[in-house]
Design a protein around this motif. Structure first.
Motif, PDB file in Angstrom:
ATOM      1  N   ARG A  44       0.373  -0.792   0.239  1.00 56.84           N
ATOM      2  CA  ARG A  44       0.499   0.229  -0.339  1.00 56.84           C
ATOM      3  C   ARG A  44       1.130   1.019   0.221  1.00 56.84           C
ATOM      4  O   ARG A  44       1.893   1.244   0.066  1.00 56.84           O
ATOM      5  CB  ARG A  44      -1.110   0.165   1.075  1.00 56.84           C
ATOM      6  N   THR A  45      -0.032   1.910   0.018  1.00 58.59           N
ATOM      7  CA  THR A  45       0.838   3.925  -0.028  1.00 58.59           C
ATOM      8  C   THR A  45      -0.107   4.521   0.394  1.00 58.59           C
ATOM      9  O   THR A  45       0.118   5.257   1.469  1.00 58.59           O
ATOM     10  CB  THR A  45       0.775   4.372  -1.296  1.00 58.59           C
ATOM     11  N   SER A  46      -1.385   4.277   0.565  1.00 58.19           N
ATOM     12  CA  SER A  46      -2.384   5.068   1.203  1.00 58.19           C
ATOM     13  C   SER A  46      -2.178   5.029   2.752  1.00 58.19           C
ATOM     14  O   SER A  46      -1.826   3.511   3.257  1.00 58.19           O
ATOM     15  CB  SER A  46      -3.616   4.613   1.139  1.00 58.19           C
ATOM     16  N   GLY A  47      -2.065   5.959   3.720  1.00 58.72           N
ATOM     17  CA  GLY A  47      -1.891   6.009   4.951  1.00 58.72           C
ATOM     18  C   GLY A  47      -0.501   6.043   5.057  1.00 58.72           C
ATOM     19  O   GLY A  47      -0.360   5.796   6.441  1.00 58.72           O
ATOM     20  N   VAL A  48       0.372   5.952   5.043  1.00 55.70           N
ATOM     21  CA  VAL A  48       1.343   6.071   5.068  1.00 55.70           C
ATOM     22  C   VAL A  48       2.230   7.372   5.004  1.00 55.70           C
ATOM     23  O   VAL A  48       1.916   8.469   4.628  1.00 55.70           O
ATOM     24  CB  VAL A  48       2.517   5.430   3.842  1.00 55.70           C
ATOM     25  N   ARG A  49       2.882   7.764   7.198  1.00 55.07           N
ATOM     26  CA  ARG A  49       3.166   9.316   6.602  1.00 55.07           C
ATOM     27  C   ARG A  49       4.639   9.093   5.569  1.00 55.07           C
ATOM     28  O   ARG A  49       4.421  10.437   5.014  1.00 55.07           O
ATOM     29  CB  ARG A  49       3.364   9.127   7.516  1.00 55.07           C
ATOM     30  N   SER A  50       5.884   8.742   6.353  1.00 57.18           N
ATOM     31  CA  SER A  50       6.361   8.518   5.737  1.00 57.18           C
ATOM     32  C   SER A  50       7.233   6.748   5.439  1.00 57.18           C
ATOM     33  O   SER A  50       7.152   6.073   6.034  1.00 57.18           O
ATOM     34  CB  SER A  50       7.764  10.111   6.292  1.00 57.18           C
ATOM     35  N   ARG A  51       8.868   7.569   4.811  1.00 60.85           N
ATOM     36  CA  ARG A  51       9.386   5.388   4.612  1.00 60.85           C
ATOM     37  C   ARG A  51      10.797   6.242   5.114  1.00 60.85           C
ATOM     38  O   ARG A  51      11.380   7.310   5.187  1.00 60.85           O
ATOM     39  CB  ARG A  51       9.568   5.113   4.070  1.00 60.85           C
ATOM     40  N   ALA A  52      11.608   5.346   5.754  1.00 61.70           N
ATOM     41  CA  ALA A  52      12.994   5.291   5.720  1.00 61.70           C
ATOM     42  C   ALA A  52      13.249   3.895   5.248  1.00 61.70           C
ATOM     43  O   ALA A  52      12.975   2.632   4.914  1.00 61.70           O
ATOM     44  CB  ALA A  52      13.664   5.359   7.216  1.00 61.70           C
ATOM     45  N   ALA A 101       6.331   1.190  -3.904  1.00 63.48           N
ATOM     46  CA  ALA A 101       7.819   1.125  -3.252  1.00 63.48           C
ATOM     47  C   ALA A 101       8.624   2.186  -3.245  1.00 63.48           C
ATOM     48  O   ALA A 101       9.582   2.470  -1.539  1.00 63.48           O
ATOM     49  CB  ALA A 101       8.660  -0.468  -2.981  1.00 63.48           C
ATOM     50  N   THR A 102       8.522   3.365  -3.364  1.00 66.42           N
ATOM     51  CA  THR A 102       9.381   4.503  -4.006  1.00 66.42           C
ATOM     52  C   THR A 102       8.566   5.539  -4.129  1.00 66.42           C
ATOM     53  O   THR A 102       9.133   6.612  -3.508  1.00 66.42           O
ATOM     54  CB  THR A 102       9.970   4.646  -5.240  1.00 66.42           C
ATOM     55  N   SER A 103       7.941   6.045  -4.137  1.00 60.21           N
ATOM     56  CA  SER A 103       7.055   7.090  -4.521  1.00 60.21           C
ATOM     57  C   SER A 103       6.380   7.561  -2.813  1.00 60.21           C
ATOM     58  O   SER A 103       6.205   9.188  -3.112  1.00 60.21           O
ATOM     59  CB  SER A 103       5.786   7.032  -5.037  1.00 60.21           C
ATOM     60  N   VAL A 104       6.468   7.116  -1.881  1.00 59.75           N
ATOM     61  CA  VAL A 104       6.420   7.725  -0.576  1.00 59.75           C
ATOM     62  C   VAL A 104       7.237   8.578  -0.524  1.00 59.75           C
ATOM     63  O   VAL A 104       8.501   7.605  -0.118  1.00 59.75           O
ATOM     64  CB  VAL A 104       5.745   6.441   0.295  1.00 59.75           C
ATOM     65  N   PRO A 105       7.461   9.611  -0.450  1.00 56.11           N
ATOM     66  CA  PRO A 105       9.518  10.406   0.362  1.00 56.11           C
ATOM     67  C   PRO A 105      10.280   9.538   1.236  1.00 56.11           C
ATOM     68  O   PRO A 105       9.325   9.060   2.058  1.00 56.11           O
ATOM     69  CB  PRO A 105       8.595  11.883   0.614  1.00 56.11           C
ATOM     70  N   ILE A 106      11.171   9.554   0.884  1.00 54.88           N
ATOM     71  CA  ILE A 106      12.499   9.254   2.450  1.00 54.88           C
ATOM     72  C   ILE A 106      12.705   9.698   3.298  1.00 54.88           C
ATOM     73  O   ILE A 106      13.237  11.074   2.769  1.00 54.88           O
ATOM     74  CB  ILE A 106      13.289   8.543   1.166  1.00 54.88           C
ATOM     75  N   HIS A 132      18.975   7.968  -4.999  1.00 54.41           N
ATOM     76  CA  HIS A 132      19.005   9.049  -5.730  1.00 54.41           C
ATOM     77  C   HIS A 132      17.896   8.989  -6.609  1.00 54.41           C
ATOM     78  O   HIS A 132      16.699   9.466  -7.104  1.00 54.41           O
ATOM     79  CB  HIS A 132      19.406  10.339  -6.112  1.00 54.41           C
ATOM     80  N   ASP A 133      18.470   7.749  -7.773  1.00 53.58           N
ATOM     81  CA  ASP A 133      18.009   7.658  -8.943  1.00 53.58           C
ATOM     82  C   ASP A 133      15.845   7.318  -8.766  1.00 53.58           C
ATOM     83  O   ASP A 133      16.011   7.560  -9.601  1.00 53.58           O
ATOM     84  CB  ASP A 133      18.756   7.001 -10.305  1.00 53.58           C
ATOM     85  N   HIS A 134      15.851   6.037  -7.885  1.00 52.12           N
ATOM     86  CA  HIS A 134      14.915   5.604  -7.763  1.00 52.12           C
ATOM     87  C   HIS A 134      13.892   6.284  -6.681  1.00 52.12           C
ATOM     88  O   HIS A 134      12.729   5.359  -6.440  1.00 52.12           O
ATOM     89  CB  HIS A 134      15.584   3.966  -7.148  1.00 52.12           C
ATOM     90  N   PHE A 135      14.306   6.241  -5.569  1.00 49.24           N
ATOM     91  CA  PHE A 135      13.457   7.024  -4.479  1.00 49.24           C
ATOM     92  C   PHE A 135      13.562   8.618  -4.824  1.00 49.24           C
ATOM     93  O   PHE A 135      13.928   9.524  -4.778  1.00 49.24           O
ATOM     94  CB  PHE A 135      14.674   6.770  -2.686  1.00 49.24           C
ATOM     95  N   ASP A 136      12.281   8.987  -3.943  1.00 48.21           N
ATOM     96  CA  ASP A 136      11.863  10.359  -3.828  1.00 48.21           C
ATOM     97  C   ASP A 136      12.693  10.663  -2.226  1.00 48.21           C
ATOM     98  O   ASP A 136      12.538  10.379  -1.332  1.00 48.21           O
ATOM     99  CB  ASP A 136      10.379  10.350  -3.075  1.00 48.21           C
ATOM    100  N   LEU A 137      13.722  11.804  -2.510  1.00 44.13           N
ATOM    101  CA  LEU A 137      14.787  12.204  -1.262  1.00 44.13           C
ATOM    102  C   LEU A 137      14.283  13.201  -1.407  1.00 44.13           C
ATOM    103  O   LEU A 137      14.873  13.927  -0.701  1.00 44.13           O
ATOM    104  CB  LEU A 137      15.481  12.106  -1.828  1.00 44.13           C
ATOM    105  N   SER A 138      13.044  14.159  -1.485  1.00 50.79           N
ATOM    106  CA  SER A 138      11.969  15.743  -1.409  1.00 50.79           C
ATOM    107  C   SER A 138      12.369  15.139   0.300  1.00 50.79           C
ATOM    108  O   SER A 138      12.561  17.105   0.143  1.00 50.79           O
ATOM    109  CB  SER A 138      11.406  15.805  -2.724  1.00 50.79           C
ATOM    110  N   GLU A 139      12.317  14.676   1.025  1.00 52.24           N
ATOM    111  CA  GLU A 139      11.587  15.098   2.255  1.00 52.24           C
ATOM    112  C   GLU A 139      12.842  14.195   3.155  1.00 52.24           C
ATOM    113  O   GLU A 139      12.424  14.619   4.504  1.00 52.24           O
ATOM    114  CB  GLU A 139      10.508  15.163   2.331  1.00 52.24           C
ATOM    115  N   LEU A 140      14.072  13.877   3.076  1.00 53.70           N
ATOM    116  CA  LEU A 140      15.170  13.268   2.979  1.00 53.70           C
ATOM    117  C   LEU A 140      15.640  14.528   4.325  1.00 53.70           C
ATOM    118  O   LEU A 140      16.174  15.379   3.789  1.00 53.70           O
ATOM    119  CB  LEU A 140      16.453  13.178   2.086  1.00 53.70           C
ATOM    120  N   GLN A 141      15.240  14.191   5.978  1.00 58.55           N
ATOM    121  CA  GLN A 141      16.407  15.694   6.298  1.00 58.55           C
ATOM    122  C   GLN A 141      17.688  14.848   7.225  1.00 58.55           C
ATOM    123  O   GLN A 141      17.962  15.346   7.877  1.00 58.55           O
ATOM    124  CB  GLN A 141      15.215  14.896   7.994  1.00 58.55           C
ATOM    125  N   GLU A 142      17.696  13.185   7.066  1.00 59.83           N
ATOM    126  CA  GLU A 142      18.900  12.796   8.171  1.00 59.83           C
ATOM    127  C   GLU A 142      19.138  11.131   7.442  1.00 59.83           C
ATOM    128  O   GLU A 142      18.611  10.108   6.558  1.00 59.83           O
ATOM    129  CB  GLU A 142      18.022  11.765   9.173  1.00 59.83           C
TER     130      GLU A 142
END
Length: 477
Positions: A44-52, A101-106, A132-142
């Motif tokens: 799923r992707t619905s209801g996911v806040r973020s991923r690491a 697997a990849t659209s939720v920001p990391i 960087h090529d395969h994951f959304d890192l627009s919200e990467l903090q750590e």
């Protein structure tokens, strides 16, 4: 079984649980081994806040005797490491095919092991480019990279920084020559200091791990370790009691040859209380269960026992809320997605072979009874020390768990207002047991069985885990 003890006493449990990492839920319905595609095409992707993301690098120049993680010998430049990197790049690309697997920001990335700095600068760069090529890192903090100080170079630090790493973490474990020898730590103290200084030039944060409560360790030895640790100059550090149930038997044989007896758990608890007072007097404050934050000169600890000025975001996805998820890459890496716990092939040889020859990785699944909405209560609250009530879907929480929270509040281990729960200093002493107490009976049973099994390991020695005030006066006569 560990029992809760109500009343006006420091001893809130009749036994103390050893500290080690565990998942929640511990035990779901075991499923057959399935393919990567069968699972990741349906998550799923619905209801996911973020991923690491977690990347496992299972190679070490030397093997520490306290560590039982999945790793083997390997040094920078080894062909086996290059083959592993090629397999890891294939797994990244494989996951990159699935939008789920990849659209939720990391928000956080962690390279662990093993020793990720056994990678060459070129290998670090190639893996970073693929992320960087395969994951959304627009919200990467750590972005944390674990290191062993002997394998660190300026070139590797440059490569790490260039792919986005902003935190370096290394295992120091102890300054004491005796325990460094027993742990098979081959770096010198001078190399530890040099690495910390190098990391400070490249990264926003540097942290290191230390262990205490080893067989035979005295308070004098412990005090020296704490004092030397405060002199390292890093922004944070992690200090935790050694868990003998997950160390290697050769370490215990070495203890026995030197006549070093295991400390009781009550001795370790006394060290934990002493550590808290020592570090707070030295200008530090807890930021999670065993992490300490250096306060700016002249600043006093904040109004809450646990500081909120710094949060280890990766841990916020491992001991997390139900909607903060983790994706693991590499052999034996763990993913926690929705109600699934996923483990990649734990055999490095077959992991590499399957990816390089078949572009596939085998995974093992277990599935819980439903989305673990209570995970933020069971794990996040005790470890991070506070819980925003608005983060919990209370209508999904069992009444039994709400009753347990009320018990912890009445015993002074938690405090509560309309917006949040907060751990107290008394609660922090028992935060691992608090996780156990808040878990359902099925999870407690798994933890009890795991601990009992490990303690039956031939050659492994551990201290008495009973809390001694339970002894009756009659038994003392």
């Amino acid at each position: 079984m560990i029992n809760f003890l109500p009343g006006r006493t420091l001893m809130k449990f009749d036994r103390q649980l050893p500290f080690y990492n565990w998942l929640y839920p511990m035990k779901g319905q075991e499923l057959d081994t399935v393919t990567h595609h069968e699972f990741h095409s349906g998550i799923r992707t619905s209801g996911v806040r973020s991923r690491a993301l977690y990347f496992h690098i299972p190679f070490c120049d030397t093997i520490c005797t306290f560590c039982t993680l999945n790793r083997g010998l390997g040094s920078s430049g080894d062909e086996q490491i290059e083959a592993y990197v090629q397999a890891l790049l294939k797994e990244i690309a494989l996951k990159g095919k699935y939008a789920a697997a990849t659209s939720v920001p990391i928000r956080a990335i962690f390279f662990g092991g093993g020793t990720p700095t056994t990678l060459s600068a070129n290998q670090i760069t190639r893996i970073g480019r693929a992320i960087h090529d395969h994951f959304d890192l627009s919200e990467l903090q750590e972005f944390t990279f674990e290191a062993e100080v002997k394998s660190v170079t300026e070139e590797k630090c440059t490569a790490m920084r260039d792919i986005g790493v902003n935190k370096a973490r290394f295992g120091l474990q102890s300054f004491d020559p005796l325990y460094r020898e027993l742990f098979n730590i081959t770096a010198t103290i001078e190399q530890e200091h040099a690495a910390a200084e190098m990391f400070a030039r490249y990264f926003d944060f540097t942290s290191f791990d230390m262990i205490y409560g080893m067989h035979g360790q005295t308070f004098e030895q412990f005090s020296r370790d704490i004092e030397y640790a405060t002199g390292m100059g890093t922004a944070t550090m992690e200090l935790y009691p050694i868990s003998n149930v997950v160390t290697q038997v050769p370490l215990h044989h070495s203890y026995a040859r030197r006549g070093l007896a295991p400390l009781s758990f009550i001795d370790k608890m006394a060290m934990t209380i002493y550590l808290n007072q020592y570090l707070r007097a030295s200008g530090f404050q807890q930021h999670n269960g065993h992490g300490f934050l250096r306060l700016p000169d002249g600043h006093k600890p904040g109004p809450h026992f646990i500081s909120r000025d710094y949060v280890n975001l990766y841990n916020a996805h491992t001991w997390s809320h139900h909607d903060d998820e983790l994706i693991g890459l590499g052999n034996s890496a763990i993913s926690q997605i929705a109600n699934f716990t996923v483990m990649n092939d734990d055999n490095r040889t077959t992991y590499v072979k399957n990816l390089l020859e078949n572009n596939e990785v085998k995974i093992n699944l277990s599935v819980g009874d439903g989305i673990p909405y209570e995970r933020g209560i069971v794990l996040h609250l005790p470890y991070f020390g506070w819980l925003d009530k608005s983060r919990i879907s209370w209508e999904q929480i069992p009444a039994e768990l709400i009753d347990k929270l009320g018990q912890l509040v009445s015993e002074g281990m938690l405090e509560e207002d309309h917006a949040e729960y907060r751990i107290t200093e008394l609660g922090w002493i028992w935060y691992v047991n608090m996780m156990y107490f808040l878990s359902p009976f099925s999870d407690q049973k798994v933890l009890d069985e795991f601990t009992a099994l490990k303690r039956r390991t031939k050659g492994l020695t551990d201290g008495d885990d009973r809390m001694l005030p339970l002894l009756t006066m009659g038994s003392l006569r």
